[in-house]
Design an enzyme around this catalytic site. Structure first.
Site, short mmCIF file in Angstrom:
data_model
loop_
_atom_site.label_atom_id
_atom_site.label_comp_id
_atom_site.label_asym_id
_atom_site.label_seq_id
_atom_site.Cartn_x
_atom_site.Cartn_y
_atom_site.Cartn_z
CB THR A 188 -7.30 -7.07 1.14
OG1 THR A 188 -7.84 -6.17 0.18
CG2 THR A 188 -7.13 -8.44 0.54
CD GLU A 335 -3.97 -10.50 -0.67
OE1 GLU A 335 -3.52 -10.59 0.49
OE2 GLU A 335 -4.23 -9.41 -1.20
CE LYS A 445 11.18 2.73 -5.25
NZ LYS A 445 9.83 3.02 -4.78
CD1 TRP A 450 15.92 1.41 -4.53
CD2 TRP A 450 14.79 -0.48 -4.19
NE1 TRP A 450 15.11 1.21 -5.62
CE2 TRP A 450 14.40 0.06 -5.44
CE3 TRP A 450 14.21 -1.66 -3.76
CZ2 TRP A 450 13.46 -0.56 -6.25
CZ3 TRP A 450 13.27 -2.28 -4.57
CH2 TRP A 450 12.89 -1.73 -5.80
P1 AMP Z 1 -2.64 -8.35 5.50
O1 AMP Z 1 -3.09 -8.92 4.23
O2 AMP Z 1 -3.41 -7.14 5.91
O3 AMP Z 1 -2.60 -9.36 6.57
O4 AMP Z 1 -1.16 -7.82 5.29
C1 AMP Z 1 -0.15 -8.64 4.80
C2 AMP Z 1 1.13 -7.88 4.76
O5 AMP Z 1 1.62 -7.63 6.08
C3 AMP Z 1 2.25 -8.63 4.08
O6 AMP Z 1 2.18 -8.56 2.69
C4 AMP Z 1 3.48 -7.92 4.66
O7 AMP Z 1 3.74 -6.72 3.99
C5 AMP Z 1 3.04 -7.60 6.07
N1 AMP Z 1 3.58 -8.59 7.00
C6 AMP Z 1 2.98 -9.68 7.49
N2 AMP Z 1 3.79 -10.36 8.31
C7 AMP Z 1 4.96 -9.69 8.36
C8 AMP Z 1 6.23 -9.88 9.01
N3 AMP Z 1 6.46 -10.89 9.84
N4 AMP Z 1 7.20 -8.97 8.79
C9 AMP Z 1 7.00 -7.92 7.97
N5 AMP Z 1 5.85 -7.69 7.32
C10 AMP Z 1 4.83 -8.55 7.51
#
Ligand code: AMP
Length: 547
Positions: A188, A335, A445, A450
């Site tokens: 990640t 994940e 916040k 929020w």
């Molecule tokens: P990653 O594991 O690096 O792919 O990041 C995943 C995170 O990206 C998610 O937990 C979200 O916070 C963000 N994310 C993914 N898709 C979206 C979306 N369509 N809109 C807003 N946030 C997103």
């Protein structure tokens, strides 16, 4: 325990395991002549793809790779990467897709942690591997990936990819084994602590693939990947297997274009030349693409683009639509393999003029089949799906990482209460449409309230002078936090007229969408917004820069 009826299989009945090798059966059958294209460098057909996967498997076996070993890849998006997606797990080995944008220290950490045995490395990353080789504890040898003439190196290499493949047979019997065997792993890109390893089994990747075909390929409300499409990924293959789409595209036998290193002008040329009809990327890549020189000569009409990884603002979506691009949103995370939600447009949505569809197309989407997704309060109690209540998204599907690699405590935290906790806060409306408000840690916040940084970004993005925007909360003695906006102006705009931005935002106050104190008082105009290794807005870094 529920007492169900389980019958004895006939003697000799074959218990078909869900293995990645079986995803290869159909593409070649339907479309043997369809092409796999590597940028402007190489093209071949599906028959050749299958033969090359066998050659690669034989090459790896000859290099000593056996079931249970781990093979790391450092490459740009290429036909080679696609071949690795299949050959490595089909041998029963684990494919580690290395994030080439991590720092050298993080790359060393991930490669030691994953216990990589063999490394396939593109010439562009040879200097990096030479620099870190002595610190890699388990790596025995390397295979060089080259687009031109192999560079000489001191590393212990088995040889160069193409020469090795051409010396190997196109025959290979891939064994059956437990479908729960680990097929892939990667790390990640979290901005705190060491990267965490996630991993996916054959069974999970097969189910994810079948589900992707059965959702993007079937519904008129999200008609993204059909048999006649031409597919080109623009989210890296090292990050969540390019969202798993290469597996689905190969199963379907669609033409696939792998663009190498992402260079906006080349991407635009490939879209034109290869007649690409479906891609996926993060919004910042779309931004880059729309702004590049070649975009002026490119007809994007008919290009379906799935945007995910961060929120898609209406400003950017509208700019894309003006260029003829058909945008959809998706949501998922490392994940989750990653597919969780995609924009689903009902018939009445599709009947609207395109610009009026933007609010629907930029929402986070609706959970795809087989995804059980809900929002919960901090105690884990389900919250109503009324479009108002906001809670953390938790999920269950068959394709979620079952823990973090060798970090059971962090895995248990992720799986608290038997649901995978995403760390994203959202609302879900009566139709099941999810709208992410923020990462829990990015919520602003202020004065006991929020604010959603994503909503503020969305509203600011609709100001005509704004090309890109990031909103973060910064410390404030009186209010705890207050919002601050970092803005990139459109090319033709010289200066931001702050008064006009305030007036623009006041409109949303009057409509009751935001409170007056949600309007950022502090605005910083920049030429570029800091991004993470996978092109997302790096809010942690922005907060640090501003505080
Ligand atoms: P990653 O594991 O690096 O792919 O990041 C995943 C995170 O990206 C998610 O937990 C979200 O916070 C963000 N994310 C993914 N898709 C979206 C979306 N369509 N809109 C807003 N946030 C997103």
């Amino acid at each position: 325990m529920v007492n169900t009826k389980i019958l004895e299989p006939a003697q000799g009945a074959y218990d078909y395991p869900l293995l990645i090798k079986n995803l290869l059966l159909s593409g070649r059958r339907y479309e043997p002549g369809r092409e796999i294209v590597y940028a402007d460098k190489l093209r071949y057909d599906y028959v050749t793809l299958n033969q090359r996967i066998c050659r690669l498997a034989n090459t790896l076996s000859a290099a000593g790779i056996k079931a249970g070993d781990t093979v790391a890849v450092l490459d740009w998006d290429s036909h080679r990467y696609l071949e690795c997606f299949f050959a490595v797990p089909m041998l029963g080995a684990v494919l580690h897709t290395v994030n080439i944008r991590l720092s050298p220290d993080q790359i060393i950490y991930t490669m030691n942690h994953a216990e990589d045995d063999l490394v396939m490395v593109h010439d562009d990353f040879l200097p990096l591997m030479e620099q870190v080789h002595s610190e890699l504890e388990t790596v025995k040898n390397y295979i060089q990936l080259t687009d031109h003439q192999a560079t000489s190196t001191q590393l212990p290499t088995v040889g160069e990819y193409e020469s090795l493949l051409s010396a190997c047979s196109t025959d290979c019997e891939f064994p059956d084994f437990d479908e729960n065997s680990v097929a892939t792993t990667f790390y990640t890109t979290g901005t705190t602590g060491n990267p965490k390893g996630v991993y996916f089994s054959h069974r999970q990747l097969v189910l994810h693939t079948l589900n992707m075909v059965g959702s993007l390929g079937v519904y008129e409300g999200m008609p993204l990947l059909r048999s006649e499409d031409v597919y080109m990924p623009i989210t890296p293959m090292f990050h969540v297997h390019a969202w798993g789409v290469p597996y689905a595209a190969t199963l379907m036998g669609v033409k696939q274009v792998y663009p190498g290193r992402y260079e906006p002008n080349l991407l635009a040329q490939l879209i034109n030349k290869e007649k690409v009809t479906f891609s996926h990327c993060v919004p910042t890549i779309l931004q880059m693409l729309l702004g590049c020189d070649e975009a002026k000569n490119t007809d994007f009409k008919g290009w379906k683009l799935l945007l995910g990884g961060s929120a898609l603002t209406q400003g950017l979506a509208s700019a894309a639509a003006e260029s003829g691009i058909e945008v959809y949103s998706a949501y998922g995370m490392s994940e989750t393999c990653p597919l969780l939600t995609v924009s689903y447009l009902r018939e009445e949505d599709r009947a609207l003029p395109m610009m009026e569809q933007m609010s629907e197309r930029t929402k986070t989407g609706t959970a795809v089949p087989m995804v059980d997704l809900r929002i919960v309060d901090p105690d884990g109690n389900p919250m109503p799906h009324d479009g108002e209540a906001v809670g953390e998204i938790v999920v269950r599907t068959p394709w979620l990482t079952q823990s973090y690699l060798k970090e059971p405590d962090k895995g248990a935290e992720l799986w608290k209460g038997g649901w995978l906790h995403t760390g994203d806060v959202a609302s879900i409306d009566e139709r099941g449409v999810v709208e992410i408000k923020d990462r829990i840690k990015d919520v602003i916040k202020t004065g006991g309230e929020w604010l959603s940084s994503l909503e503020l970004e969305n509203l600011i993005s609709q100001h005509p002078a704004v090309a890109a925007v990031a909103v973060v909360g910064i410390e404030d003695e009186q209010w705890g936090e207050r919002p601050m906006a970092m803005i990139v102006l459109r090319e033709e705009v010289v200066e931001l007229d702050e008064l006009s931005l305030q007036t623009h935002m006041m409109r949303y106050v009057e409509e009751g969408r935001i409170n007056k104190w949600a309007i950022p008082k502090q605005i910083e105009v920049v030429t570029d917004i800091p991004k993470t290794s996978v092109g997302k807005i790096d809010k942690k870094l922005i907060r640090k820069m501003l505080s």
